[in-house]
Design an enzyme around this catalytic site. Structure first.
Site, PDB file in Angstrom:
ATOM      1  N   SER A   7       3.786 -53.401-103.070  1.00 45.07           N
ATOM      2  CA  SER A   7       4.199 -54.458-103.979  1.00 45.07           C
ATOM      3  C   SER A   7       3.056 -54.849-104.898  1.00 45.07           C
ATOM      4  O   SER A   7       1.899 -54.875-104.491  1.00 45.07           O
ATOM      5  CB  SER A   7       4.662 -55.693-103.203  1.00 45.07           C
TER       6      SER A   7
ATOM      7  N   LYS B  77       8.746 -54.604 -96.382  1.00 49.35           N
ATOM      8  CA  LYS B  77       8.780 -54.604 -97.851  1.00 49.35           C
ATOM      9  C   LYS B  77      10.147 -55.029 -98.357  1.00 49.35           C
ATOM     10  O   LYS B  77      10.265 -55.749 -99.358  1.00 49.35           O
ATOM     11  CB  LYS B  77       8.438 -53.204 -98.379  1.00 49.35           C
TER      12      LYS B  77
ATOM     13  N   HIS C 276      10.252 -58.700 -98.095  1.00 46.97           N
ATOM     14  CA  HIS C 276       9.434 -59.218 -99.201  1.00 46.97           C
ATOM     15  C   HIS C 276      10.280 -59.315-100.465  1.00 46.97           C
ATOM     16  O   HIS C 276      10.283 -60.347-101.156  1.00 46.97           O
ATOM     17  CB  HIS C 276       8.238 -58.285 -99.424  1.00 46.97           C
ATOM     18  N   ASN C 277      11.022 -58.260-100.772  1.00 50.11           N
ATOM     19  CA  ASN C 277      11.840 -58.262-101.983  1.00 50.11           C
ATOM     20  C   ASN C 277      12.981 -59.263-101.887  1.00 50.11           C
ATOM     21  O   ASN C 277      13.368 -59.870-102.891  1.00 50.11           O
ATOM     22  CB  ASN C 277      12.388 -56.856-102.241  1.00 50.11           C
TER      23      ASN C 277
ATOM     24  N   GLU D 267      11.566 -62.508-102.632  1.00 49.17           N
ATOM     25  CA  GLU D 267      11.323 -62.496-104.078  1.00 49.17           C
ATOM     26  C   GLU D 267      12.596 -62.860-104.839  1.00 49.17           C
ATOM     27  O   GLU D 267      12.561 -63.664-105.783  1.00 49.17           O
ATOM     28  CB  GLU D 267      10.831 -61.103-104.475  1.00 49.17           C
TER      29      GLU D 267
END
Length: 455
Positions: free
Chosen positions: A129, A184, A187-188, A191
């Protein structure tokens, strides 16, 4: 064994910048792209930045690297990864390492690691990222999979990672199998949630508070200087409102179509949460909001404003929205960490959630001062006092003025559901027992019960 050489396949923006990053850290980097002209253009533009080896074939790529070889794949997630792996297999030897640095689905990563392990090939699924700037200057990286492969690549990848601001680097071995890509993905998802919450804050300030773009830029810049909302996304938001359009006399923000794209990682997060039985309503609302932005057809639905709802002064409106954004953002992060905790248990990954928070402190898109709260025991003290009052008031103002705030509303509902001693789902369980004899539990006796409701 310490690996100091890297092969990079795929020289799109992220792949090219990661290759440059590795070369700048002293690594010999062999580069290959399916379209040779892209590779040649890369060498022409960046060849003087380090020890690059241009390769037109896979044979050249493998010959140029010492054994065991480490190959970083930066190709589009999905079938393209499997196609490249199939092409690479004839050239791979036992002990070689494949690193998938794309946004692959964690279940695909689990499958690929198993298949390659059976052939003696070590596989790392690594979330990356930071966008193009992060890839070049230091991203946050989330490697999972074969631990011996990570140990061999650790020194080089650590040099490439962003600083965490605490004396460390934004990289850590996440866990076996698809753990790296799962983290990940989450994480997105976070986001998605935070970006939607910022967009809703903009909507409230602009269309309820009457803020100009210049005032919005100053507001978000001021919030980014504080100890509650400081983050990369706040920083870039403040800059967006100052950008002029070079094709008209307007501010650029005002001529951008209001249809938000997505590449699927937010949807994957919601699907994983449903599978694991974890509520992530803020993130799911953000995914839904993007879908609605691209699929709505009706613009003439009736609207009856509540003109009796008093309008707060501009400065108070700023405090109201700041509080709502802060507490809702905490909910987005909290939901993401709850999902990672559930996955860690389900898949026996033994995730270190404090480390996940730490490696997101730099380089990545959701880097934020709030992550320091998740490195330790999360405190609910933020939700005490005036901020919670303002959070609730923000939703009253949004509803009365016809402003959709799906992620903020979902965050508040999430918080209220967690804090309530008793929820109305007792009625749902009664209904389920009525029509389907699904039974129910009681609050005053042990065991399960069924009632003949219509007798």
């Amino acid at each position: 064994m310490t690996i100091s050489q890297l092969g990079v396949i795929g020289l799109g923006t992220m792949g090219a910048n990661l290759a440059r990053n590795a070369a700048r850290r002293g690594a010999k980097v062999a580069v290959f792209n399916r379209t040779t002209d892209v590779m040649s253009a890369f060498i022409k533009e960046h060849g003087n930045e380090g020890a690059f080896v241009p390769c037109k074939t896979y044979e050249e790529l493998f010959r140029s690297l010492d054994k065991p070889r480490a190959i970083l794949l930066m190709v589009k997630a999905g079938p393209a990864v499997d196609a490249v792996l199939a092409d690479l297999l004839p050239h791979l030897e036992q002990g070689d390492i494949i690193i998938d640095g794309g946004n692959s689905h964690y279940e695909d990563t689990e499958r690929r690691e198993k298949e390659l392990t059976e052939q003696g090939i070590r596989f790392i699924g690594m979330g990356v990222s930071g966008g193009e700037e992060g890839a070049l200057n230091g991203p946050s990286m989330m490697p999972g999979g074969d631990k011996s492969a990570w140990e061999d690549c650790e020194e080089l990848l650590t040099k490439m990672a962003a600083d965490d601001g605490l004396g460390g680097k934004c990289i850590s071995y996440i866990g076996p199998g698809g753990a790296g890509h799962f983290v990940k993905m989450v994480h997105n998802g976070i986001e998605y949630g935070v970006m939607q919450l910022i967009a809703e804050s903009y909507d409230l300030l602009k269309n309820v508070g009457g803020y100009t773009n210049a005032e919005l830029a100053e507001t978000f810049a001021h919030w980014n200087d504080g100890d509650d909302l400081q983050s990369f996304l706040m920083e870039i938001t403040s800059k967006i409102f100052l950008q002029k359009d070079n094709l008209s006399s307007s501010d650029l923000i005002d001529v951008i179509n209001d249809e938000a794209g997505q590449k699927g990682t937010g949807k994957w997060t919601t699907i994983a949460a449903l599978h694991l039985g974890v509520a992530i309503p803020t993130i799911t609302a953000a995914v839904d909001a993007r879908i609605i932005s691209g699929s709505r057809r009706e613009h003439t639905l009736p609207y009856m404003p509540d003109l009796e709802e008093p309008m707060p002064p501009k400065q108070q409106m700023r405090h109201i929205v700041r509080s709502a954004l802060h507490l809702s953002t905490l909910c987005s992060y909290k939901q993401g960490f709850a999902l990672m905790e559930a996955a860690s248990t389900e898949y026996e990954w033994n995730l270190n959630l404090s480390e996940c928070a730490r490696i997101w402190l730099g380089g990545c898109i959701i880097r934020s001062i709030l992550l320091k709260d998740f490195m330790n025991a999360f405190s609910h003290s933020y939700f005490n006092g005036e901020k919670q009052v303002y959070w609730r008031l923000s939703q009253e103002l949004a509803a009365s003025r016809g402003i959709a705030t799906p992620a903020m509303a979902a965050s508040l509902a999430y918080y209220d559901s967690l804090r309530r001693e008793r929820l109305p789902q007792n009625l749902i369980q009664a209904q389920r027992d009525f029509f389907g004899a699904h039974t129910y539990k009681r609050i005053d006796k042990e065991g399960t019960f069924h009632t003949q409701w219509d007798q």
